[in-house]
Design a protein around this motif. Structure first.
Motif, short mmCIF file in Angstrom:
data_model
loop_
_atom_site.label_atom_id
_atom_site.label_comp_id
_atom_site.label_asym_id
_atom_site.label_seq_id
_atom_site.Cartn_x
_atom_site.Cartn_y
_atom_site.Cartn_z
N THR A 53 0.83 -1.21 0.00
CA THR A 53 0.00 0.00 0.00
C THR A 53 0.86 1.24 0.00
OG1 THR A 53 -1.83 -1.11 1.14
CG2 THR A 53 -1.73 1.30 1.31
N PHE A 54 1.84 1.29 0.90
CA PHE A 54 2.67 2.50 0.99
C PHE A 54 3.59 2.66 -0.22
CE2 PHE A 54 1.47 2.30 5.54
CZ PHE A 54 0.90 3.58 5.61
N LEU A 55 3.98 1.56 -0.85
CA LEU A 55 4.74 1.67 -2.10
C LEU A 55 3.87 2.27 -3.21
CD1 LEU A 55 6.70 -1.71 -2.09
CD2 LEU A 55 7.67 0.58 -1.84
N LYS A 56 2.62 1.79 -3.27
CA LYS A 56 1.68 2.32 -4.26
C LYS A 56 1.39 3.79 -3.99
CE LYS A 56 -1.65 2.38 -7.37
NZ LYS A 56 -1.35 2.35 -8.80
N VAL A 57 1.19 4.14 -2.73
CA VAL A 57 0.92 5.54 -2.36
C VAL A 57 2.10 6.42 -2.80
CG1 VAL A 57 0.71 7.12 -0.39
CG2 VAL A 57 -0.70 5.06 -0.50
N TYR A 58 3.30 5.96 -2.55
CA TYR A 58 4.49 6.74 -2.92
C TYR A 58 4.54 6.97 -4.43
CZ TYR A 58 9.30 8.26 -3.44
OH TYR A 58 10.43 8.98 -3.75
N SER A 59 4.28 5.91 -5.20
CA SER A 59 4.36 6.04 -6.66
C SER A 59 3.19 6.85 -7.24
CB SER A 59 4.43 4.66 -7.33
OG SER A 59 3.23 3.96 -7.12
N ALA A 60 2.06 6.88 -6.51
CA ALA A 60 0.87 7.58 -7.03
C ALA A 60 0.63 8.93 -6.35
CB ALA A 60 -0.36 6.69 -6.85
N LEU A 61 1.51 9.33 -5.46
CA LEU A 61 1.29 10.55 -4.66
C LEU A 61 1.13 11.79 -5.54
CD1 LEU A 61 0.94 11.37 -1.73
CD2 LEU A 61 3.39 11.78 -1.61
N ALA A 62 1.84 11.83 -6.63
CA ALA A 62 1.74 12.99 -7.53
C ALA A 62 0.32 13.14 -8.09
CB ALA A 62 2.74 12.87 -8.66
N SER A 63 -0.41 12.02 -8.19
CA SER A 63 -1.77 12.07 -8.74
C SER A 63 -2.82 12.44 -7.71
CB SER A 63 -2.12 10.72 -9.37
OG SER A 63 -2.27 9.73 -8.37
N PHE A 64 -2.43 12.51 -6.42
CA PHE A 64 -3.40 12.88 -5.39
C PHE A 64 -3.69 14.37 -5.48
CE2 PHE A 64 -4.35 14.41 -1.06
CZ PHE A 64 -5.55 13.72 -0.86
N LYS A 65 -4.95 14.70 -5.75
CA LYS A 65 -5.35 16.10 -5.96
C LYS A 65 -6.04 16.72 -4.75
CE LYS A 65 -3.96 15.81 -10.21
NZ LYS A 65 -2.55 16.04 -10.40
#
Length: 196
Positions: A53-65
């Motif tokens: 989960t935290f790996l996915k969050v790190y890779s997708a953090l830029a997409s969090f608006k």
């Protein structure tokens, strides 16, 4: 954590600040582990799912608006990762462990019970939640422990808000039925009346 206190850390983490990201992980690691543990049913898989989960969050953090709370977005990722884990195993766990640090869903105060009674009741509640189906356990965890709204839970679990309400009602009834055999009637009455 709330949306306002998360925002500065999120902004820094999105710019590559690893210490800000680590702080976000520290803020949410217990709840992510608890959620994944409720879903997958054993500590080893829950730790792996939490890490994924935290790996996915790190890779997708830029997409969090910021359209939703960070916690809702994070728990949705954790929930999906947990479902992926269950699909890989292709069977539900037969036994579950319990996180010793989890808070009680029934408000407990030392004015009412002494410390020993509090511990006994918490253990009874943990044991009762252990007997629930995985989805019921997740619903109870998100609603009572994390105090998320029905709309937020709907977003995390990708089901309609009314469906969440119905499922949560059924989960509460199942939990109350299990607790009825273990706790005094007045405690059950207080539980059934909370957070309707």
């Amino acid at each position: 954590m709330n949306k306002q206190s998360d925002q500065p850390l999120i902004a820094l983490a999105q710019k590559g600040d690893m210490s800000a990201y680590e702080k976000l992980v520290d803020n949410y690691k217990h709840m992510v582990f608890t959620l994944t543990f409720r879903l997958v049913g054993n500590r080893e898989d829950a730790e792996e799912v939490a890490q994924d989960t935290f790996l996915k969050v790190y890779s997708a953090l830029a997409s969090f608006k910021g359209d939703s709370k960070f916690s809702t977005w994070l728990y949705k990722i954790a929930y999906r990762k947990g479902l992926d884990c269950l699909k890989k195993r292709r069977s539900l766990p037969k036994t579950k462990e319990f996180d010793k640090d989890i808070r009680s869903i029934i408000p407990l105060t030392t004015e009412i019970w002494n410390d020993l009674e509090i511990r006994e009741r918490r253990n009874t509640i943990k044991s009762a939640i252990e007997k629930l189906a995985n989805e019921d356990s997740v619903l109870i965890t998100l609603f009572y422990y994390e105090e998320l709204s029905l709309v937020e839970i709907s977003d995390i679990m990708d089901i309609e808000t009314n469906t969440v309400k119905v499922k949560l009602h059924r989960a509460r009834k199942k939990l109350a039925s299990i607790l009825r055999n273990s706790l005094e009637p007045e405690t059950i009455h207080n539980y059934e009346g909370t957070r309707r």
